[in-house]
Design a protein around this motif. Sequence first.
Motif, PDB file in Angstrom:
ATOM      1  N   SER A   7     -17.958  -2.171  13.137  1.00  0.00           N
ATOM      2  CA  SER A   7     -18.442  -1.656  11.858  1.00  0.00           C
ATOM      3  C   SER A   7     -18.038  -2.561  10.703  1.00  0.00           C
ATOM      4  CB  SER A   7     -17.874  -0.247  11.629  1.00  0.00           C
ATOM      5  OG  SER A   7     -18.636   0.435  10.651  1.00  0.00           O
ATOM      6  N   ASP A   8     -18.775  -2.409   9.618  1.00  0.00           N
ATOM      7  CA  ASP A   8     -18.396  -3.049   8.349  1.00  0.00           C
ATOM      8  C   ASP A   8     -18.149  -4.548   8.521  1.00  0.00           C
ATOM      9  OD1 ASP A   8     -18.038  -0.710   6.194  1.00  0.00           O
ATOM     10  OD2 ASP A   8     -17.569   0.015   8.199  1.00  0.00           O
ATOM     11  N   LEU A   9     -19.216  -5.209   8.960  1.00  0.00           N
ATOM     12  CA  LEU A   9     -19.167  -6.647   9.210  1.00  0.00           C
ATOM     13  C   LEU A   9     -19.172  -7.424   7.894  1.00  0.00           C
ATOM     14  CD1 LEU A   9     -22.086  -6.631  11.835  1.00  0.00           C
ATOM     15  CD2 LEU A   9     -19.769  -5.805  12.138  1.00  0.00           C
ATOM     16  N   HIS A  10     -19.912  -6.892   6.910  1.00  0.00           N
ATOM     17  CA  HIS A  10     -19.972  -7.488   5.562  1.00  0.00           C
ATOM     18  C   HIS A  10     -20.266  -9.001   5.592  1.00  0.00           C
ATOM     19  CE1 HIS A  10     -18.797  -4.039   2.985  1.00  0.00           C
ATOM     20  NE2 HIS A  10     -18.163  -3.619   4.062  1.00  0.00           N
ATOM     21  N   VAL A  11     -21.246  -9.392   6.400  1.00  0.00           N
ATOM     22  CA  VAL A  11     -21.620 -10.813   6.430  1.00  0.00           C
ATOM     23  C   VAL A  11     -22.169 -11.204   5.051  1.00  0.00           C
ATOM     24  CG1 VAL A  11     -23.251 -12.469   7.435  1.00  0.00           C
ATOM     25  CG2 VAL A  11     -21.998 -10.880   8.911  1.00  0.00           C
ATOM     26  N   GLY A  49     -23.075  -0.034  10.127  1.00  0.00           N
ATOM     27  CA  GLY A  49     -23.359  -0.239   8.719  1.00  0.00           C
ATOM     28  C   GLY A  49     -22.432  -1.146   7.948  1.00  0.00           C
ATOM     29  N   ASP A  50     -22.834  -1.427   6.706  1.00  0.00           N
ATOM     30  CA  ASP A  50     -22.262  -2.526   5.933  1.00  0.00           C
ATOM     31  C   ASP A  50     -22.327  -3.784   6.797  1.00  0.00           C
ATOM     32  OD1 ASP A  50     -21.964  -0.838   3.771  1.00  0.00           O
ATOM     33  OD2 ASP A  50     -19.772  -0.851   3.767  1.00  0.00           O
ATOM     34  N   LEU A  51     -23.531  -3.996   7.299  1.00  0.00           N
ATOM     35  CA  LEU A  51     -23.796  -5.127   8.200  1.00  0.00           C
ATOM     36  C   LEU A  51     -23.658  -6.419   7.412  1.00  0.00           C
ATOM     37  CD1 LEU A  51     -26.999  -3.480   9.690  1.00  0.00           C
ATOM     38  CD2 LEU A  51     -24.699  -3.400  10.662  1.00  0.00           C
ATOM     39  N   VAL A 154     -23.547   7.021  12.155  1.00  0.00           N
ATOM     40  CA  VAL A 154     -23.860   7.148  10.716  1.00  0.00           C
ATOM     41  C   VAL A 154     -22.789   6.380   9.945  1.00  0.00           C
ATOM     42  CG1 VAL A 154     -22.591   9.345  10.448  1.00  0.00           C
ATOM     43  CG2 VAL A 154     -24.457   8.796   8.878  1.00  0.00           C
ATOM     44  N   HIS A 155     -23.168   5.714   8.868  1.00  0.00           N
ATOM     45  CA  HIS A 155     -22.188   4.874   8.174  1.00  0.00           C
ATOM     46  C   HIS A 155     -21.084   5.680   7.502  1.00  0.00           C
ATOM     47  CE1 HIS A 155     -20.476   1.483   6.096  1.00  0.00           C
ATOM     48  NE2 HIS A 155     -20.644   2.076   4.933  1.00  0.00           N
ATOM     49  N   HIS A 156     -21.456   6.680   6.715  1.00  0.00           N
ATOM     50  CA  HIS A 156     -20.464   7.443   5.948  1.00  0.00           C
ATOM     51  C   HIS A 156     -19.880   8.566   6.799  1.00  0.00           C
ATOM     52  CE1 HIS A 156     -22.964   5.515   2.846  1.00  0.00           C
ATOM     53  NE2 HIS A 156     -21.907   5.579   2.056  1.00  0.00           N
ATOM     54  N   GLY A 193     -18.355   4.555   9.991  1.00  0.00           N
ATOM     55  CA  GLY A 193     -17.632   3.378   9.519  1.00  0.00           C
ATOM     56  C   GLY A 193     -17.223   3.625   8.077  1.00  0.00           C
ATOM     57  N   HIS A 194     -17.497   2.661   7.215  1.00  0.00           N
ATOM     58  CA  HIS A 194     -17.354   2.772   5.767  1.00  0.00           C
ATOM     59  C   HIS A 194     -15.918   2.777   5.278  1.00  0.00           C
ATOM     60  CE1 HIS A 194     -18.535   3.635   1.672  1.00  0.00           C
ATOM     61  NE2 HIS A 194     -17.890   4.771   1.655  1.00  0.00           N
ATOM     62  N   VAL A 195     -15.016   3.464   5.991  1.00  0.00           N
ATOM     63  CA  VAL A 195     -13.655   3.636   5.479  1.00  0.00           C
ATOM     64  C   VAL A 195     -12.715   2.520   5.950  1.00  0.00           C
ATOM     65  CG1 VAL A 195     -13.870   6.106   5.103  1.00  0.00           C
ATOM     66  CG2 VAL A 195     -13.151   5.291   7.343  1.00  0.00           C
ATOM     67  N   HIS A 196     -13.227   1.583   6.759  1.00  0.00           N
ATOM     68  CA  HIS A 196     -12.441   0.411   7.173  1.00  0.00           C
ATOM     69  C   HIS A 196     -11.072   0.806   7.733  1.00  0.00           C
ATOM     70  CE1 HIS A 196     -14.903  -2.937   5.104  1.00  0.00           C
ATOM     71  NE2 HIS A 196     -15.568  -1.818   4.892  1.00  0.00           N
ATOM     72  N   ARG A 197     -11.050   1.857   8.527  1.00  0.00           N
ATOM     73  CA  ARG A 197      -9.849   2.272   9.249  1.00  0.00           C
ATOM     74  C   ARG A 197     -10.301   3.142  10.417  1.00  0.00           C
ATOM     75  NH1 ARG A 197      -5.293   1.125   6.929  1.00  0.00           N
ATOM     76  NH2 ARG A 197      -4.234   2.057   8.712  1.00  0.00           N
TER      77      ARG A 197
HETATM   78 FE   LIG Z   1     -17.676  -1.466   4.329  1.00  0.00          FE
END
Ligand SMILES: [Fe+2]
Length: 265
Positions: A7-11, A49-51, A154-156, A193-197
């Motif tokens: 999750s949360d790859l943030h490329v 998400g946060d791909l 789901v992302h959130h 994902g989203h919460v980075h933990r």
């Molecule tokens: Fe994120």
Amino acid sequence: MIVAQISDLHVMREDRLAYGALDTRAFLLRAIDRLNTLAPRPDVVAITGDLVDEGSAGEYARLRTCLDGLRLPYRLVPGNHDARAPLRAAFPEQPWDREEPEFCLFAEEHGEVLLVGLDSLDPGRTAGLLCARRLAWLDRVLAARAGRPSLVMVHHPPFATGIAHLDGLPMEGAAEMLAIAARHGGVQRVVAGHVHRAMGAQPLGVACTTCPSTAHHFALDLEPGMRARWIPEPPGFQLHLLQPRAATVTHTGFIEDFGARPTKP
Ligand SMILES: [Fe+2]
Ligand SMILES: [Fe+2]
């Protein structure tokens, strides 16, 4: 069945670093190398998400080049940093529901298990949204396969985390989504994902987990009023084991291989 999750790859664009410090694309490549060597092989990789970071076509092209190296099937849902049109254009083979072209939704059977991709993106906002249309879609796809073991991506996350800066912006429609999931039964996990933990919760009786980021994390700040802080904790992934005669289990692993050693010499 084993569902791996990242999750949360943030490329980002080539000239950007997250927080001026982190090459998120390099982190993703390491995560892909790790997933490619997992044994047993996961059946599918859920990427929640946060791909990418700004939702640009260029970022999705960079993401695509990375994911072309992943030797496992993967499924995507958008996060608040994503944009639907360029995401769909870069990944046209994803099983997006064609009857809902405004969103990035899918429901797909993998053997006995139903994998559902929910789209919680509310363009321009950090908070998530599940509108009446998306909730009605979820209700339909779960009703069509009532009681089947299901995993909802789901992302959130649909719960308050206890970390103030994350909980200030709850996802609208979370309670309705949980009620739908509880009503149909069979939903083994809502994976977010989203919460980075990595976290686990059971709001309204529905088991929910969140996955670490492949890159950076938010600090474990449970004191009220703390402002957001990031922390370079080890990037991770999760393995969801859906077992026919036992409870679904979620394992959190690290991208870095710390080297397993025998317990007895
Ligand atoms: Fe994120
Ligand atoms: Fe996010």
